[in-house]
Scaffold this active site. Structure first.
Site, PDB file in Angstrom:
ATOM      1  CG  ASP A 249      -0.387  -0.569   6.425  1.00 30.94           C
ATOM      2  OD1 ASP A 249      -0.943   0.524   6.239  1.00 30.94           O
ATOM      3  OD2 ASP A 249       0.818  -0.683   6.701  1.00 30.94           O
TER       4      ASP A 249
ATOM      5  CB  SER B 150       7.849  -9.772  -0.336  1.00 28.31           C
ATOM      6  OG  SER B 150       7.100  -8.578  -0.433  1.00 28.31           O
TER       7      SER B 150
ATOM      8  N   GLY C 104       9.908  -2.726   5.938  1.00 27.58           N
ATOM      9  CA  GLY C 104      10.084  -1.578   6.823  1.00 27.58           C
ATOM     10  C   GLY C 104      10.230  -0.262   6.097  1.00 27.58           C
TER      11      GLY C 104
ATOM     12  CD  GLU D 176      -0.108  -5.392   9.648  1.00 28.67           C
ATOM     13  OE1 GLU D 176       1.034  -5.884   9.673  1.00 28.67           O
ATOM     14  OE2 GLU D 176      -0.339  -4.203   9.354  1.00 28.67           O
TER      15      GLU D 176
ATOM     16  CE  LYS E 141       0.688   2.359   3.869  1.00 23.76           C
ATOM     17  NZ  LYS E 141       1.524   1.702   4.747  1.00 23.76           N
TER      18      LYS E 141
ATOM     19  CG  LEU F 119       6.506   0.834   0.084  1.00 17.31           C
ATOM     20  CD1 LEU F 119       7.260   0.357  -1.149  1.00 17.31           C
ATOM     21  CD2 LEU F 119       5.641   2.047  -0.271  1.00 17.31           C
ATOM     22  N   GLY F 120       3.721  -1.287   3.568  1.00 17.72           N
ATOM     23  CA  GLY F 120       2.759  -2.296   4.031  1.00 17.72           C
ATOM     24  C   GLY F 120       3.211  -3.727   3.804  1.00 17.72           C
TER      25      GLY F 120
END
Lengths: 388, 388
Positions: B205, B137, B142, B194, B10, B145-146
């Site tokens: 997020d 990913s 960190g 989360e 995000k 950007l979610g």
């Protein structure tokens, strides 16, 4: 006898652009001056009598035979130097004729309006007296530091100081100020000169230059105030010419596109300007240390700069200055119209000279021009030099 | 059978920081994904049954014998995968014990909370089944950007897709979305993950990652909306680690020092966020051309960036990115907490690839990392791969 005068330039400390939309702005004088030396000629039959204007910085010298000036103003009626008057249509034509006869180099044609203002002020205050007027300045031209206003103020001061309209003590040594009534008169005449140069000046530049110190202004109302803090600014001239009209129009267009957001942006600037005047007038060192005041001013400058960026009036060169000074943890903001022009950087009193030198060296390596100047000092001053 | 899932990262398009003070903010998904591959083991007696977690990007592999997990959770009562639950105190201890036994290199110890979230989601949804889970990913960790939310969402989606709690068509080819009810469940479980990673996440997020598209949020209320515009962003990771808490606190302190000005700054941001949601939802191409929309978004980004600067959350590296993209007349703003982190630059649809390459080369020469991603696309998706 030679009369010398000097009038300071100005910076906008806060509120530029937003002031057009009803916010408060704050201007102050800076200790960079335009100097005028006036030497009235003693009657002589050897040479033809003339009025001479020497612009030292640009290496130009103009001279008009007094007979030619008389010819250009056949219906001349002496004005009262105590009653500032606007340049009428007829006078405008006569002055234009006198200026056209000069051989101003094409590259310096921008000076023509300044020469016209000179002629208007000179003839209005001194009539057809022969004289030599020498102008020099520490202020860059057209960089938004009020060079034209300082020119008009210094000129009006020198011209008025040898008339009956102002009473000055010819025997006083060194630079000294005028009284309040004299300043009012100098300021009014200077404004008439500014009108010739700028068309519709706001009157802020000449007011700051005449009275010095700090002025807050909003919706055409000027409030003079005295700063209790001695701030030192680094002024960086990016040397990028600005188109003030286009920048002002750009902000107005953005206001039309985003009325809600922009109204809040202008209100935020208004708060910043008001806070700044409070901080600068705060009695020191009782309430806040100089460092605390400097930190407050730095924060307000940073906030104002962000808001100016959100108005879209920054410029790549301004960003370069900000980026450079940020490296040294110094706060900066553009001053005036933006889109180039000048950037202010507060130099805290405890900042070492080594750091200042480094910052300036780095800025100058980008082709910028740096000045250091105290903020909010005296306005116009005069000095008489009696040749033995 | 292998289940694959992918969940997007995000960005905050507008309103970061101001949202803490009651303004509207706008977040959107970006087409950069975290991928999860889940392969439940077929019963086998050859090897001891185990749960394996492979973190491909950081080259780490963890494995727990199922017997060891059972031992750590002696009082385990199967949860209903249809009822997302928070990790209790006892479970937190058991998970901490399992994570402590791993030999996570000191430099990567920050991953421990992610591993804990993995264990909680896995055990809650799949119980003690042996499996291999592989994570990879496209999102930097960190960087705001979610990435952690995308991890939790993709994981929850993969785990839930092989339970009775969600009904999915196993025979559908390629990436496909969940139904609305399934997404709600995935999102709730991801939020539980989360919480283990972040303590008190806002929920924004994981919501963006689960549902995709655009979300506006204000005072804890999230509103999902669909963008009608396909924007492409250049995302520049300055790689400067941010201290989000300190940045948020800094803005609050500035608010206390300058309540008047800052309230207007936050209100201006609120207007910008609202305008942005209107622009992004405007029916195209009937009303505005894509270029007109892009220009509006660029102006809003520039305004928002100026306001963020006035909050004091910019950073030298962010300014470098702005300065660089400005040279190419591209609009940028920081995204997220600021003080480093990532910067967004709108890439207009008509911008030539040559220019994009040049900008990226220049940014990367500063040591930054660049990504190009579409904005506001799909949320989490799954895909089933049947091995022959």
């Amino acid at each position: 006898m030679e009369v010398k005068s000097r009038a300071p330039g100005k910076i906008i400390l806060a509120g530029e652009h937003a002031v057009v939309h009803g916010s408060t702005a704050v201007a102050s004088s800076i200790a960079l001056y335009t100097y005028v030396s006036l030497r009235l000629s003693t009657p002589s039959s050897e040479n033809e009598e003339s009025l001479k204007l020497v612009l030292k910085d640009v290496d130009l010298e103009f001279s008009w035979p007094i007979s030619r000036i008389r010819e250009a103003f056949p219906d001349y009626v002496a004005l009262l130097s105590s009653t500032p008057a606007s340049c009428s249509g007829d006078s405008t034509k006569s002055i234009a004729a006198l200026v056209e006869e000069l051989s101003i180099p094409e590259a310096k044609i921008g000076l023509a309006s300044g020469v016209s203002a000179f002629l208007w002020l000179y003839l209005s205050i001194q009539g057809f007296k022969p004289a030599t007027v020498v102008i020099s300045s520490e202020l860059p031209l057209g960089a938004g530091l009020g060079s034209s206003a300082a020119f008009c103020v210094a000129l009006a001061a020198a011209l008025l100081s040898v008339t009956d309209s102002v009473s000055v003590d010819l025997c006083q040594q060194g630079w000294h100020s005028f009284g309040e009534k004299e300043l009012d008169l100098v300021n009014k005449w200077a404004f008439e000169g500014e009108k010739i140069i700028h068309g519709k000046p706001s009157g802020i530049d000449n007011t700051v230059s005449a009275y010095g110190n700090i002025i807050s202004f909003r919706s055409g109302n000027l409030t003079r105030m005295k700063s209790n803090v001695h701030l030192k600014m680094l002024i960086t001239n990016t040397k990028v010419g600005r188109n003030t009209k286009a920048l002002v129009a750009g902000v107005s267009e953005r206001m039309l596109r985003h009325p809600g957001a922009m109204a809040f942006v202008f209100s935020a600037v208004d708060s910043i300007s008001k806070e700044l005047t409070t901080v600068l007038q705060s009695p020191t060192p009782d309430h806040l240390s100089v460092t605390q005041i400097e930190e407050k001013v730095e924060e307000l400058m940073e906030m104002n700069q962000g808001l100016l960026q959100s108005m879209g009036v920054s410029h790549a060169t301004i960003e370069t200055v900000l980026q450079t000074t940020l490296k040294y943890k110094l706060a900066s903001k553009l001053t005036g119209a933006g889109g180039g022009g000048c950037v202010l950087t507060l130099l805290p009193i405890l900042l070492s000279a080594t750091v200042v030198d480094k910052v300036i060296a780095e800025l100058e390596s980008n082709g910028f021009q740096c000045f250091i100047a105290g903020v909010g000092g005296n306005g116009v001053e005069i000095s008489f030099e009696h040749s033995s």
